[in-house]
Design an enzyme around this catalytic site. Structure first.
Site, PDB file in Angstrom:
ATOM      1  N   LYS A   1       0.876  -1.189   0.000  1.00  0.00           N
ATOM      2  CA  LYS A   1       0.000   0.000   0.000  1.00  0.00           C
ATOM      3  C   LYS A   1       0.896   1.216   0.000  1.00  0.00           C
ATOM      4  O   LYS A   1       2.014   1.162   0.513  1.00  0.00           O
ATOM      5  CB  LYS A   1      -0.868   0.012   1.266  1.00  0.00           C
ATOM      6  CG  LYS A   1      -2.136   0.794   1.108  1.00  0.00           C
ATOM      7  CD  LYS A   1      -3.201  -0.048   0.467  1.00  0.00           C
ATOM      8  CE  LYS A   1      -4.420   0.738   0.085  1.00  0.00           C
ATOM      9  NZ  LYS A   1      -5.527  -0.154  -0.303  1.00  0.00           N
TER      10      LYS A   1
ATOM     11  N   GLY B   1      -5.117   2.394  -7.667  1.00  0.00           N
ATOM     12  CA  GLY B   1      -5.764   3.517  -7.003  1.00  0.00           C
ATOM     13  C   GLY B   1      -6.309   3.145  -5.632  1.00  0.00           C
ATOM     14  O   GLY B   1      -6.343   1.975  -5.244  1.00  0.00           O
ATOM     15  N   ASP B   2      -6.723   4.155  -4.905  1.00  0.00           N
ATOM     16  CA  ASP B   2      -7.443   4.021  -3.633  1.00  0.00           C
ATOM     17  C   ASP B   2      -8.082   5.398  -3.442  1.00  0.00           C
ATOM     18  O   ASP B   2      -8.260   6.132  -4.432  1.00  0.00           O
ATOM     19  CB  ASP B   2      -6.465   3.644  -2.502  1.00  0.00           C
ATOM     20  CG  ASP B   2      -7.174   3.127  -1.246  1.00  0.00           C
ATOM     21  OD1 ASP B   2      -7.516   1.947  -1.201  1.00  0.00           O
ATOM     22  OD2 ASP B   2      -7.415   3.929  -0.310  1.00  0.00           O
TER      23      ASP B   2
ATOM     24  N   ASN C   1     -15.858   5.993  -6.179  1.00  0.00           N
ATOM     25  CA  ASN C   1     -15.830   4.832  -7.079  1.00  0.00           C
ATOM     26  C   ASN C   1     -16.551   3.612  -6.498  1.00  0.00           C
ATOM     27  O   ASN C   1     -17.415   3.027  -7.165  1.00  0.00           O
ATOM     28  CB  ASN C   1     -14.366   4.501  -7.407  1.00  0.00           C
ATOM     29  CG  ASN C   1     -14.238   3.164  -8.100  1.00  0.00           C
ATOM     30  OD1 ASN C   1     -14.022   2.142  -7.462  1.00  0.00           O
ATOM     31  ND2 ASN C   1     -14.414   3.151  -9.405  1.00  0.00           N
TER      32      ASN C   1
ATOM     33  N   SER D   1      -7.729  -6.123 -10.636  1.00  0.00           N
ATOM     34  CA  SER D   1      -6.359  -5.652 -10.877  1.00  0.00           C
ATOM     35  C   SER D   1      -5.467  -6.837 -11.240  1.00  0.00           C
ATOM     36  O   SER D   1      -4.624  -6.743 -12.135  1.00  0.00           O
ATOM     37  CB  SER D   1      -5.789  -4.974  -9.629  1.00  0.00           C
ATOM     38  OG  SER D   1      -6.197  -3.628  -9.550  1.00  0.00           O
TER      39      SER D   1
END
Ligand code: GLU
Length: 437
Positions: free
Chosen positions: A118, A157-158, A232, A370
Protein backbone atom coordinates in the site's frame (compact mmCIF):
# COMPACT_ATOMS: atom_id res chain seq x y z
CA UNK A 1 0.51 -7.70 20.95
CA UNK A 2 2.44 -5.92 23.75
CA UNK A 3 5.67 -6.41 21.88
CA UNK A 4 4.08 -5.14 18.69
CA UNK A 5 2.60 -2.09 20.45
CA UNK A 6 6.05 -1.22 21.83
CA UNK A 7 7.69 -1.50 18.44
CA UNK A 8 4.95 0.47 16.68
CA UNK A 9 3.97 3.19 19.15
CA UNK A 10 0.79 5.13 18.44
CA UNK A 11 -0.15 3.03 15.42
CA UNK A 12 -3.74 2.46 16.47
CA UNK A 13 -5.15 1.36 13.11
CA UNK A 14 -2.31 -1.03 12.42
CA UNK A 15 -2.48 -2.57 15.90
CA UNK A 16 -6.26 -2.97 15.66
CA UNK A 17 -6.09 -4.78 12.37
CA UNK A 18 -3.33 -7.07 13.64
CA UNK A 19 -5.30 -7.76 16.84
CA UNK A 20 -8.31 -8.86 14.80
CA UNK A 21 -6.28 -11.28 12.67
CA UNK A 22 -4.42 -12.66 15.71
CA UNK A 23 -7.69 -13.33 17.54
CA UNK A 24 -9.02 -15.17 14.49
CA UNK A 25 -5.96 -17.37 13.94
CA UNK A 26 -5.03 -17.96 17.60
CA UNK A 27 -6.71 -21.37 17.93
CA UNK A 28 -5.17 -22.54 14.67
CA UNK A 29 -1.70 -21.43 15.76
CA UNK A 30 -2.03 -23.36 18.99
CA UNK A 31 -2.94 -26.52 17.11
CA UNK A 32 -0.61 -26.24 14.12
CA UNK A 33 2.74 -25.91 15.87
CA UNK A 34 4.62 -25.12 12.66
CA UNK A 35 3.26 -21.57 12.71
CA UNK A 36 4.90 -20.80 16.04
CA UNK A 37 8.04 -22.81 15.25
CA UNK A 38 8.60 -20.57 12.26
CA UNK A 39 7.57 -17.46 14.23
CA UNK A 40 5.00 -16.59 11.58
CA UNK A 41 3.08 -14.01 13.61
CA UNK A 42 6.12 -11.90 14.36
CA UNK A 43 7.36 -12.11 10.77
CA UNK A 44 3.99 -11.48 9.16
CA UNK A 45 3.44 -8.26 11.13
CA UNK A 46 6.75 -6.69 10.04
CA UNK A 47 6.58 -5.18 6.52
CA UNK A 48 9.31 -6.49 4.22
CA UNK A 49 10.22 -2.94 3.27
CA UNK A 50 8.94 0.60 3.99
CA UNK A 51 9.86 3.44 1.66
CA UNK A 52 9.36 7.07 2.74
CA UNK A 53 10.26 9.99 0.53
CA UNK A 54 9.91 13.74 -0.02
CA UNK A 55 7.49 14.96 -2.68
CA UNK A 56 8.07 18.63 -3.56
CA UNK A 57 5.75 20.35 -6.04
CA UNK A 58 4.73 23.84 -7.18
CA UNK A 59 1.11 25.05 -7.15
CA UNK A 60 -0.55 27.27 -9.78
CA UNK A 61 0.47 30.43 -7.89
CA UNK A 62 4.13 29.43 -7.82
CA UNK A 63 4.15 28.43 -4.13
CA UNK A 64 6.38 25.47 -3.31
CA UNK A 65 4.82 22.63 -1.27
CA UNK A 66 6.25 19.50 0.29
CA UNK A 67 4.33 16.30 0.99
CA UNK A 68 5.44 12.90 2.20
CA UNK A 69 5.33 9.87 -0.09
CA UNK A 70 5.11 6.26 1.13
CA UNK A 71 5.16 2.74 -0.23
CA UNK A 72 4.76 -0.09 2.28
CA UNK A 73 5.92 -3.33 0.64
CA UNK A 74 4.31 -5.65 3.14
CA UNK A 75 4.58 -9.15 1.75
CA UNK A 76 5.83 -10.64 -1.51
CA UNK A 77 5.32 -14.26 -0.52
CA UNK A 78 2.41 -14.83 -2.93
CA UNK A 79 3.50 -12.53 -5.77
CA UNK A 80 4.62 -8.97 -6.51
CA UNK A 81 3.59 -6.43 -3.86
CA UNK A 82 0.11 -5.30 -4.87
CA UNK A 83 -2.19 -2.62 -3.50
CA UNK A 84 -3.41 0.89 -4.03
CA UNK A 85 -2.06 4.39 -3.55
CA UNK A 86 -4.06 6.76 -1.36
CA UNK A 87 -3.81 10.55 -1.59
CA UNK A 88 -5.53 12.05 1.45
CA UNK A 89 -4.45 14.37 4.29
CA UNK A 90 -5.05 11.57 6.83
CA UNK A 91 -2.37 9.35 5.25
CA UNK A 92 0.46 8.39 7.59
CA UNK A 93 2.58 5.36 8.36
CA UNK A 94 -0.06 3.85 10.69
CA UNK A 95 -2.85 4.03 8.12
CA UNK A 96 -0.73 2.62 5.30
CA UNK A 97 0.67 -0.20 7.44
CA UNK A 98 -2.84 -1.25 8.43
CA UNK A 99 -3.94 -1.11 4.79
CA UNK A 100 -0.86 -3.05 3.61
CA UNK A 101 -1.40 -5.70 6.29
CA UNK A 102 -5.08 -6.11 5.32
CA UNK A 103 -4.16 -6.18 1.66
CA UNK A 104 -1.85 -9.17 2.14
CA UNK A 105 -4.72 -11.38 3.36
CA UNK A 106 -7.27 -9.89 0.96
CA UNK A 107 -5.01 -10.63 -1.99
CA UNK A 108 -4.46 -14.16 -0.70
CA UNK A 109 -8.25 -14.69 -0.62
CA UNK A 110 -8.59 -13.76 -4.30
CA UNK A 111 -6.59 -16.93 -5.21
CA UNK A 112 -4.52 -14.81 -7.64
CA UNK A 113 -0.76 -14.42 -7.43
CA UNK A 114 -0.36 -11.13 -5.57
CA UNK A 115 1.59 -10.06 -2.50
CA UNK A 116 0.46 -7.15 -0.33
CA UNK A 117 1.41 -3.49 -0.41
CA UNK A 118 0.00 0.00 0.00
CA UNK A 119 1.23 3.51 -0.52
CA UNK A 120 0.30 7.09 -1.06
CA UNK A 121 0.76 10.55 0.30
CA UNK A 122 -0.75 13.11 2.66
CA UNK A 123 -1.35 15.29 -0.41
CA UNK A 124 -4.95 16.54 -0.63
CA UNK A 125 -6.19 16.60 -4.25
CA UNK A 126 -9.44 18.30 -3.16
CA UNK A 127 -9.71 21.78 -4.67
CA UNK A 128 -6.50 21.38 -6.69
CA UNK A 129 -6.46 22.04 -10.44
CA UNK A 130 -5.68 19.28 -12.95
CA UNK A 131 -2.28 20.90 -13.55
CA UNK A 132 -1.46 20.84 -9.83
CA UNK A 133 -2.52 17.21 -9.53
CA UNK A 134 -0.39 16.36 -12.57
CA UNK A 135 2.69 18.10 -11.15
CA UNK A 136 2.19 16.34 -7.84
CA UNK A 137 1.78 12.91 -9.50
CA UNK A 138 4.89 13.47 -11.62
CA UNK A 139 6.96 14.44 -8.59
CA UNK A 140 5.62 11.46 -6.60
CA UNK A 141 6.50 9.05 -9.42
CA UNK A 142 9.94 10.62 -9.88
CA UNK A 143 10.91 8.79 -6.71
CA UNK A 144 8.50 5.84 -6.68
CA UNK A 145 9.46 4.55 -10.15
CA UNK A 146 12.74 3.07 -8.92
CA UNK A 147 10.96 0.86 -6.40
CA UNK A 148 8.15 -0.61 -8.52
CA UNK A 149 7.81 -2.83 -11.60
CA UNK A 150 5.46 -5.35 -13.22
CA UNK A 151 7.20 -8.20 -11.38
CA UNK A 152 8.17 -6.25 -8.26
CA UNK A 153 5.40 -3.98 -7.04
CA UNK A 154 2.23 -3.00 -8.88
CA UNK A 155 0.36 -0.01 -7.38
CA UNK A 156 -3.22 0.98 -8.23
CA UNK A 157 -5.76 3.52 -7.00
CA UNK A 158 -7.44 4.02 -3.63
CA UNK A 159 -9.02 7.09 -2.01
CA UNK A 160 -7.98 10.22 -3.98
CA UNK A 161 -6.32 8.19 -6.74
CA UNK A 162 -8.62 7.49 -9.68
CA UNK A 163 -8.35 7.35 -13.46
CA UNK A 164 -6.89 10.87 -13.73
CA UNK A 165 -4.11 10.25 -11.21
CA UNK A 166 -3.27 6.78 -12.59
CA UNK A 167 -2.88 8.43 -16.03
CA UNK A 168 -0.39 11.03 -14.77
CA UNK A 169 1.49 8.47 -12.68
CA UNK A 170 1.74 6.03 -15.58
CA UNK A 171 2.88 8.77 -18.00
CA UNK A 172 5.78 9.70 -15.73
CA UNK A 173 6.65 6.06 -14.97
CA UNK A 174 6.87 5.30 -18.68
CA UNK A 175 8.95 8.38 -19.39
CA UNK A 176 11.47 7.60 -16.64
CA UNK A 177 11.82 3.87 -17.27
CA UNK A 178 11.31 3.84 -21.05
CA UNK A 179 9.08 0.81 -20.53
CA UNK A 180 5.44 0.21 -21.34
CA UNK A 181 4.50 -2.60 -19.02
CA UNK A 182 1.74 -3.35 -16.57
CA UNK A 183 3.31 -1.62 -13.59
CA UNK A 184 0.12 0.16 -12.54
CA UNK A 185 -3.44 -1.20 -12.61
CA UNK A 186 -6.61 0.77 -13.03
CA UNK A 187 -5.20 2.03 -16.32
CA UNK A 188 -7.41 3.53 -19.04
CA UNK A 189 -8.97 1.06 -21.48
CA UNK A 190 -7.08 2.93 -24.21
CA UNK A 191 -3.66 1.85 -22.92
CA UNK A 192 -3.72 -1.50 -21.17
CA UNK A 193 -6.55 -1.22 -18.64
CA UNK A 194 -9.00 -4.02 -17.96
CA UNK A 195 -12.72 -3.81 -18.67
CA UNK A 196 -14.66 -3.77 -15.38
CA UNK A 197 -11.76 -2.50 -13.22
CA UNK A 198 -13.71 0.66 -12.40
CA UNK A 199 -16.82 -1.33 -11.48
CA UNK A 200 -15.00 -4.19 -9.76
CA UNK A 201 -14.90 -3.19 -6.07
CA UNK A 202 -18.52 -2.02 -5.88
CA UNK A 203 -19.91 -4.86 -8.00
CA UNK A 204 -17.83 -7.38 -6.06
CA UNK A 205 -19.17 -6.12 -2.74
CA UNK A 206 -22.74 -6.58 -3.97
CA UNK A 207 -21.92 -10.05 -5.38
CA UNK A 208 -20.72 -10.90 -1.87
CA UNK A 209 -23.99 -9.56 -0.42
CA UNK A 210 -25.90 -11.82 -2.85
CA UNK A 211 -24.00 -14.79 -1.42
CA UNK A 212 -24.72 -13.68 2.17
CA UNK A 213 -28.42 -13.35 1.42
CA UNK A 214 -28.48 -16.67 -0.44
CA UNK A 215 -27.56 -18.44 2.81
CA UNK A 216 -31.07 -17.44 3.94
CA UNK A 217 -32.57 -18.09 0.53
CA UNK A 218 -33.10 -14.38 0.00
CA UNK A 219 -32.16 -11.93 -2.78
CA UNK A 220 -31.65 -8.18 -3.06
CA UNK A 221 -35.04 -7.74 -4.75
CA UNK A 222 -36.98 -5.06 -2.87
CA UNK A 223 -34.30 -4.58 -0.19
CA UNK A 224 -33.51 -1.07 1.05
CA UNK A 225 -29.79 -0.35 0.77
CA UNK A 226 -27.89 2.44 2.52
CA UNK A 227 -24.45 3.25 1.11
CA UNK A 228 -21.87 5.56 2.63
CA UNK A 229 -19.58 7.47 0.30
CA UNK A 230 -20.26 8.46 -3.30
CA UNK A 231 -16.90 7.75 -4.91
CA UNK A 232 -15.83 4.83 -7.08
CA UNK A 233 -16.82 1.99 -4.72
CA UNK A 234 -20.14 3.55 -3.66
CA UNK A 235 -21.19 4.42 -7.23
CA UNK A 236 -20.75 0.89 -8.55
CA UNK A 237 -22.13 -0.76 -5.43
CA UNK A 238 -25.24 1.37 -5.98
CA UNK A 239 -25.36 0.45 -9.66
CA UNK A 240 -25.18 -3.30 -9.05
CA UNK A 241 -27.61 -3.17 -6.09
CA UNK A 242 -30.10 -1.33 -8.32
CA UNK A 243 -29.63 -3.81 -11.19
CA UNK A 244 -30.47 -6.60 -8.77
CA UNK A 245 -33.70 -4.96 -7.65
CA UNK A 246 -32.42 -3.20 -4.52
CA UNK A 247 -33.51 0.30 -3.60
CA UNK A 248 -30.62 2.66 -2.77
CA UNK A 249 -32.03 5.08 -0.21
CA UNK A 250 -28.95 7.01 0.92
CA UNK A 251 -25.47 8.09 -0.19
CA UNK A 252 -23.01 10.40 1.53
CA UNK A 253 -19.72 12.24 1.30
CA UNK A 254 -17.42 13.97 3.78
CA UNK A 255 -19.93 16.83 4.04
CA UNK A 256 -23.13 14.93 4.81
CA UNK A 257 -25.85 12.52 3.73
CA UNK A 258 -28.53 12.61 1.07
CA UNK A 259 -31.75 10.68 1.77
CA UNK A 260 -33.58 9.28 -1.28
CA UNK A 261 -36.84 7.88 0.17
CA UNK A 262 -38.15 6.25 -3.02
CA UNK A 263 -34.76 4.85 -4.07
CA UNK A 264 -32.34 6.19 -6.63
CA UNK A 265 -32.95 5.70 -10.38
CA UNK A 266 -30.44 5.31 -13.23
CA UNK A 267 -30.62 8.90 -14.36
CA UNK A 268 -29.88 10.06 -10.82
CA UNK A 269 -26.91 7.69 -10.54
CA UNK A 270 -25.48 9.08 -13.79
CA UNK A 271 -25.85 12.56 -12.30
CA UNK A 272 -23.91 11.47 -9.19
CA UNK A 273 -21.13 9.94 -11.31
CA UNK A 274 -20.73 13.15 -13.33
CA UNK A 275 -20.90 15.31 -10.20
CA UNK A 276 -18.24 13.31 -8.34
CA UNK A 277 -15.94 12.17 -11.17
CA UNK A 278 -15.98 15.16 -13.51
CA UNK A 279 -17.21 18.22 -11.60
CA UNK A 280 -15.68 16.96 -8.32
CA UNK A 281 -18.36 18.69 -6.20
CA UNK A 282 -20.24 17.69 -3.05
CA UNK A 283 -23.19 15.32 -3.21
CA UNK A 284 -25.26 18.11 -1.60
CA UNK A 285 -25.67 19.43 -5.18
CA UNK A 286 -27.35 16.15 -6.10
CA UNK A 287 -29.80 16.55 -3.20
CA UNK A 288 -30.54 20.09 -4.31
CA UNK A 289 -30.99 19.16 -8.00
CA UNK A 290 -33.56 16.43 -7.30
CA UNK A 291 -35.16 17.94 -4.17
CA UNK A 292 -33.96 15.23 -1.74
CA UNK A 293 -33.35 16.03 1.90
CA UNK A 294 -29.75 16.89 2.80
CA UNK A 295 -28.33 16.17 6.25
CA UNK A 296 -25.28 18.33 6.77
CA UNK A 297 -22.43 16.55 8.61
CA UNK A 298 -24.59 13.47 9.18
CA UNK A 299 -23.57 9.88 8.51
CA UNK A 300 -26.10 7.77 6.56
CA UNK A 301 -26.61 5.08 9.22
CA UNK A 302 -29.78 6.67 10.61
CA UNK A 303 -31.67 5.93 7.38
CA UNK A 304 -33.82 2.81 7.74
CA UNK A 305 -32.54 -0.10 5.64
CA UNK A 306 -32.08 -3.87 5.30
CA UNK A 307 -28.54 -3.72 3.92
CA UNK A 308 -25.76 -1.28 4.88
CA UNK A 309 -22.69 -0.90 2.69
CA UNK A 310 -19.97 1.26 4.24
CA UNK A 311 -17.99 2.28 1.14
CA UNK A 312 -16.21 5.46 2.29
CA UNK A 313 -13.30 5.00 4.70
CA UNK A 314 -11.96 3.39 7.88
CA UNK A 315 -13.75 3.72 11.24
CA UNK A 316 -16.82 5.38 9.72
CA UNK A 317 -19.29 3.02 11.40
CA UNK A 318 -18.96 2.92 15.18
CA UNK A 319 -20.78 1.20 18.06
CA UNK A 320 -23.60 3.77 18.15
CA UNK A 321 -24.06 3.53 14.39
CA UNK A 322 -24.22 -0.27 14.58
CA UNK A 323 -26.92 0.00 17.30
CA UNK A 324 -28.88 2.49 15.20
CA UNK A 325 -28.74 0.23 12.14
CA UNK A 326 -29.79 -2.78 14.16
CA UNK A 327 -32.62 -0.86 15.83
CA UNK A 328 -33.93 0.05 12.38
CA UNK A 329 -33.99 -3.56 11.23
CA UNK A 330 -30.75 -3.73 9.23
CA UNK A 331 -29.40 -7.28 9.15
CA UNK A 332 -26.73 -7.28 6.44
CA UNK A 333 -23.51 -5.22 6.49
CA UNK A 334 -20.77 -5.58 3.88
CA UNK A 335 -17.59 -3.50 3.94
CA UNK A 336 -16.90 -1.91 0.54
CA UNK A 337 -14.25 0.23 2.25
CA UNK A 338 -11.25 -1.02 4.24
CA UNK A 339 -12.05 -1.50 7.95
CA UNK A 340 -15.01 0.95 8.05
CA UNK A 341 -16.48 -0.79 11.13
CA UNK A 342 -14.71 -0.08 14.42
CA UNK A 343 -13.85 -3.05 16.69
CA UNK A 344 -16.74 -2.08 19.02
CA UNK A 345 -19.16 -2.06 16.06
CA UNK A 346 -17.88 -5.49 15.08
CA UNK A 347 -18.62 -6.80 18.59
CA UNK A 348 -22.26 -5.88 18.02
CA UNK A 349 -22.28 -7.46 14.56
CA UNK A 350 -20.91 -10.62 16.18
CA UNK A 351 -23.27 -10.68 19.18
CA UNK A 352 -26.36 -10.04 17.11
CA UNK A 353 -25.30 -12.50 14.38
CA UNK A 354 -25.75 -10.10 11.49
CA UNK A 355 -24.84 -11.27 8.01
CA UNK A 356 -21.45 -9.61 7.65
CA UNK A 357 -18.98 -9.22 4.78
CA UNK A 358 -15.60 -8.14 6.20
CA UNK A 359 -13.61 -5.82 3.91
CA UNK A 360 -10.86 -8.33 3.21
CA UNK A 361 -13.48 -10.55 1.61
CA UNK A 362 -16.27 -8.21 0.52
CA UNK A 363 -14.12 -5.56 -1.19
CA UNK A 364 -11.56 -7.94 -2.70
CA UNK A 365 -13.20 -7.63 -6.12
CA UNK A 366 -11.21 -4.47 -6.90
CA UNK A 367 -7.81 -5.97 -6.41
CA UNK A 368 -8.99 -9.23 -8.00
CA UNK A 369 -9.72 -7.42 -11.27
CA UNK A 370 -6.36 -5.65 -10.88
CA UNK A 371 -4.88 -9.17 -10.85
CA UNK A 372 -6.81 -9.93 -14.03
CA UNK A 373 -5.48 -6.68 -15.53
CA UNK A 374 -1.95 -7.92 -14.79
CA UNK A 375 -2.72 -11.22 -16.54
CA UNK A 376 -4.07 -9.42 -19.60
CA UNK A 377 -1.00 -7.15 -19.72
CA UNK A 378 1.30 -10.19 -19.48
CA UNK A 379 -0.52 -11.77 -22.41
CA UNK A 380 -0.73 -8.48 -24.40
CA UNK A 381 -4.45 -8.87 -24.75
CA UNK A 382 -7.73 -7.35 -23.56
CA UNK A 383 -10.62 -9.53 -22.49
CA UNK A 384 -14.32 -8.72 -22.92
CA UNK A 385 -16.43 -7.22 -20.15
CA UNK A 386 -18.39 -10.47 -19.94
CA UNK A 387 -15.28 -12.54 -19.40
CA UNK A 388 -13.91 -10.26 -16.66
CA UNK A 389 -17.31 -9.96 -14.98
CA UNK A 390 -17.66 -13.74 -14.96
CA UNK A 391 -14.23 -14.20 -13.42
CA UNK A 392 -15.02 -11.50 -10.83
CA UNK A 393 -18.32 -13.14 -9.94
CA UNK A 394 -16.67 -16.56 -9.54
CA UNK A 395 -13.88 -15.09 -7.40
CA UNK A 396 -16.42 -13.42 -5.07
CA UNK A 397 -18.32 -16.71 -4.78
CA UNK A 398 -15.16 -18.61 -3.96
CA UNK A 399 -14.16 -16.03 -1.34
CA UNK A 400 -17.57 -16.44 0.27
CA UNK A 401 -17.12 -20.22 0.25
CA UNK A 402 -13.72 -19.86 1.88
CA UNK A 403 -15.24 -17.68 4.63
CA UNK A 404 -17.85 -20.37 5.26
CA UNK A 405 -15.24 -23.15 5.20
CA UNK A 406 -12.99 -21.50 7.80
CA UNK A 407 -15.61 -19.53 9.73
CA UNK A 408 -18.18 -22.24 10.37
CA UNK A 409 -18.95 -22.50 14.08
CA UNK A 410 -21.72 -24.15 16.09
CA UNK A 411 -23.32 -20.70 16.22
CA UNK A 412 -23.34 -20.12 12.45
CA UNK A 413 -20.69 -18.62 10.18
CA UNK A 414 -18.19 -16.19 11.71
CA UNK A 415 -17.22 -14.35 8.51
CA UNK A 416 -14.47 -12.30 10.17
CA UNK A 417 -12.73 -15.41 11.37
CA UNK A 418 -13.38 -17.17 8.06
CA UNK A 419 -11.79 -14.37 6.03
CA UNK A 420 -8.81 -14.01 8.35
CA UNK A 421 -8.06 -17.72 8.65
CA UNK A 422 -8.72 -18.34 4.93
CA UNK A 423 -6.33 -15.55 3.96
CA UNK A 424 -3.73 -16.41 6.61
CA UNK A 425 -3.18 -20.11 5.89
CA UNK A 426 -1.95 -19.62 2.33
CA UNK A 427 0.36 -16.74 3.32
CA UNK A 428 1.76 -18.55 6.38
CA UNK A 429 2.30 -21.91 4.65
CA UNK A 430 4.01 -20.16 1.73
CA UNK A 431 6.32 -18.36 4.18
CA UNK A 432 7.31 -21.69 5.68
CA UNK A 433 7.91 -23.18 2.23
CA UNK A 434 10.14 -20.24 1.23
CA UNK A 435 12.27 -20.35 4.38
CA UNK A 436 13.33 -17.53 6.68
CA UNK A 437 13.74 -14.65 4.23
N1 GLU B 1 -7.19 0.06 -3.23
C1 GLU B 1 -7.89 -1.15 -3.54
C2 GLU B 1 -7.96 -2.05 -2.32
O1 GLU B 1 -8.03 -1.56 -1.22
C3 GLU B 1 -7.39 -1.82 -4.81
C4 GLU B 1 -5.96 -2.21 -4.84
C5 GLU B 1 -5.47 -2.70 -6.19
O2 GLU B 1 -6.24 -2.78 -7.13
O3 GLU B 1 -4.28 -3.02 -6.26
O4 GLU B 1 -8.00 -3.24 -2.39
Amino acid sequence: MNHLAQRNPGEKNFLESVQEVVESVWDLINVERRYSEFNILERITEPERMILFRVPWVDDDGTVHVNRGFRIEFSSVLGPYKGGLRFHPSVNLDVLKFLGFEQTFKNSLTTLSMGGGKGGSDFDPKGRSDQEVMRFCHSFMSELYRHIGARTDVPAGDIGVGAREIGYLFGQYKKLTNRFDGTLTGKSLNWGGSPMRAEATGYGTVYFVQELLATREETLEGKKVVISGSGNVAQYAAEKAMQLGGSVVALSDSRGTVHIPSGMNEEQLEYVKHLKNVKRESISEFAEEFGFSWHESAKPWGVKCDVALPCATENELDEEDAKTLLGNGCYVIAEGANKPCTPAALDIVHQKKLLFGPGKAANAGGVAVSGLEMSQNGMHTQWTREKVDNRLHNIMRSIHEKCVQYGDTRDGVDYIRGANVGGFIKVADSMIEQGVV
